[in-house]
Design an enzyme around this catalytic site. Structure first.
Site, PDB file in Angstrom:
ATOM      1  N   HIS A  88      -8.851   5.332   7.972  1.00  0.00           N
ATOM      2  CA  HIS A  88      -8.574   4.765   9.295  1.00  0.00           C
ATOM      3  C   HIS A  88      -7.139   5.060   9.709  1.00  0.00           C
ATOM      4  CE1 HIS A  88     -12.229   2.710   8.363  1.00  0.00           C
ATOM      5  NE2 HIS A  88     -11.668   2.016   7.404  1.00  0.00           N
ATOM      6  N   VAL A 108       1.549   5.471   5.963  1.00  0.00           N
ATOM      7  CA  VAL A 108       0.140   5.758   6.238  1.00  0.00           C
ATOM      8  C   VAL A 108      -0.017   7.281   6.128  1.00  0.00           C
ATOM      9  CG1 VAL A 108      -1.791   5.346   7.785  1.00  0.00           C
ATOM     10  CG2 VAL A 108       0.182   3.820   7.882  1.00  0.00           C
ATOM     11  N   PHE A 147       0.857  -1.187   0.000  1.00  0.00           N
ATOM     12  CA  PHE A 147       0.000   0.000   0.000  1.00  0.00           C
ATOM     13  C   PHE A 147       0.896   1.240   0.000  1.00  0.00           C
ATOM     14  CE2 PHE A 147      -3.288   2.942   1.096  1.00  0.00           C
ATOM     15  CZ  PHE A 147      -4.489   2.315   0.761  1.00  0.00           C
TER      16      PHE A 147
HETATM   17  C1  DLZ Z   1      -6.935  -0.094   3.717  1.00  0.00           C
HETATM   18  C2  DLZ Z   1      -5.724   0.755   3.907  1.00  0.00           C
HETATM   19  C3  DLZ Z   1      -5.860   2.158   3.949  1.00  0.00           C
HETATM   20  C4  DLZ Z   1      -7.169   2.840   3.807  1.00  0.00           C
HETATM   21  N1  DLZ Z   1      -4.783   2.944   4.094  1.00  0.00           N
HETATM   22  C5  DLZ Z   1      -3.557   2.376   4.225  1.00  0.00           C
HETATM   23  C6  DLZ Z   1      -2.405   3.188   4.379  1.00  0.00           C
HETATM   24  O1  DLZ Z   1      -2.439   4.410   4.369  1.00  0.00           O
HETATM   25  N2  DLZ Z   1      -1.203   2.562   4.512  1.00  0.00           N
HETATM   26  C7  DLZ Z   1      -1.077   1.203   4.518  1.00  0.00           C
HETATM   27  O2  DLZ Z   1       0.042   0.704   4.648  1.00  0.00           O
HETATM   28  N3  DLZ Z   1      -2.163   0.416   4.358  1.00  0.00           N
HETATM   29  C8  DLZ Z   1      -3.375   0.967   4.207  1.00  0.00           C
HETATM   30  N4  DLZ Z   1      -4.482   0.185   4.030  1.00  0.00           N
HETATM   31  C9  DLZ Z   1      -4.296  -1.282   3.914  1.00  0.00           C
HETATM   32  C10 DLZ Z   1      -4.254  -1.978   5.264  1.00  0.00           C
HETATM   33  O3  DLZ Z   1      -2.990  -1.788   5.877  1.00  0.00           O
HETATM   34  C11 DLZ Z   1      -4.484  -3.506   5.081  1.00  0.00           C
HETATM   35  O4  DLZ Z   1      -3.575  -4.018   4.134  1.00  0.00           O
HETATM   36  C12 DLZ Z   1      -5.892  -3.833   4.625  1.00  0.00           C
HETATM   37  O5  DLZ Z   1      -6.847  -3.252   5.469  1.00  0.00           O
HETATM   38  C13 DLZ Z   1      -6.114  -5.349   4.599  1.00  0.00           C
HETATM   39  O6  DLZ Z   1      -6.012  -5.896   5.909  1.00  0.00           O
END
Ligand code: DLZ
Length: 161
Positions: free
Chosen positions: A89, A82, A23
């Site tokens: 979230h 993140v 992500f």
């Molecule tokens: C779903 C999600 C969101 C909205 N934002 C981030 C992020 O900013 N950084 C990150 O590393 N991962 C994000 N994810 C994915 C979640 O970490 C996770 O992979 C999913 O919710 C599946 O469990």
């Protein structure tokens, strides 16, 4: 004078695993590049390293725990990003990642380093992943080398040669 230990910077012979989140891969790929540079500069051998990709930062603790618990690594580096403006979230994901990583490190006795950027904007994440504010992936990997060496020194009860 009391003996002081802080962990040396020599990486030769250390085994280091990296767990990176897909992500925000445009950021975590840059953090990984910084981590690879730190490993090279500190002479950690390529065959002593491993990179595992997970979907997101939420999944970092589980895989870090598995790698640390395997007994095959002296330290584990977790890389993620993140970004508040883009993540509904934000607090939840960053807290799960940081609490889980700390817990995994305590459980296994292996240093697991937190290289998860938590920023308000994409621009801030870019600055901290090889931009004006340096590369957190590089910095955290140097810290992993120091922590691995520190634990070795403390277990042996002596300073490095
Ligand atoms: C779903 C999600 C969101 C909205 N934002 C981030 C992020 O900013 N950084 C990150 O590393 N991962 C994000 N994810 C994915 C979640 O970490 C996770 O992979 C999913 O919710 C599946 O469990």
């Amino acid at each position: 004078m009391p003996k002081e230990h802080e962990g040396g910077l020599q990486g030769m012979g250390l085994r280091i695993a990296i767990v990176a989140a897909r992500f925000n891969e445009h950021i975590t790929g840059r953090l990984l590049q910084g981590a690879r540079t730190a490993l090279n500069e500190h002479k950690v051998r390529e065959e002593d390293t491993l990179v595992a990709w997970v979907p997101g930062s939420f999944e970092l603790p589980l895989v870090a725990h598995a790698l640390a618990g395997s007994g095959r690594y002296d330290a584990v580096v977790c890389l993620g990003a993140v970004i508040r403006g883009e993540t509904a979230h934000f607090e939840h994901i960053s807290r799960v990642a940081s609490d889980g990583i700390a817990q995994a490190s305590r459980d296994t006795g292996v240093p697991i380093l937190l290289g998860v950027l938590t920023t308000h904007t994409l621009a801030q994440a870019l600055e901290r992943s090889g931009g004006q504010v340096g590369n957190a992936g590089y910095n955290v990997t140097v810290s992993a080398i120091q922590m691995a060496n520190l634990l070795k020194e403390l277990k042996l009860g002596r300073s490095p040669a």
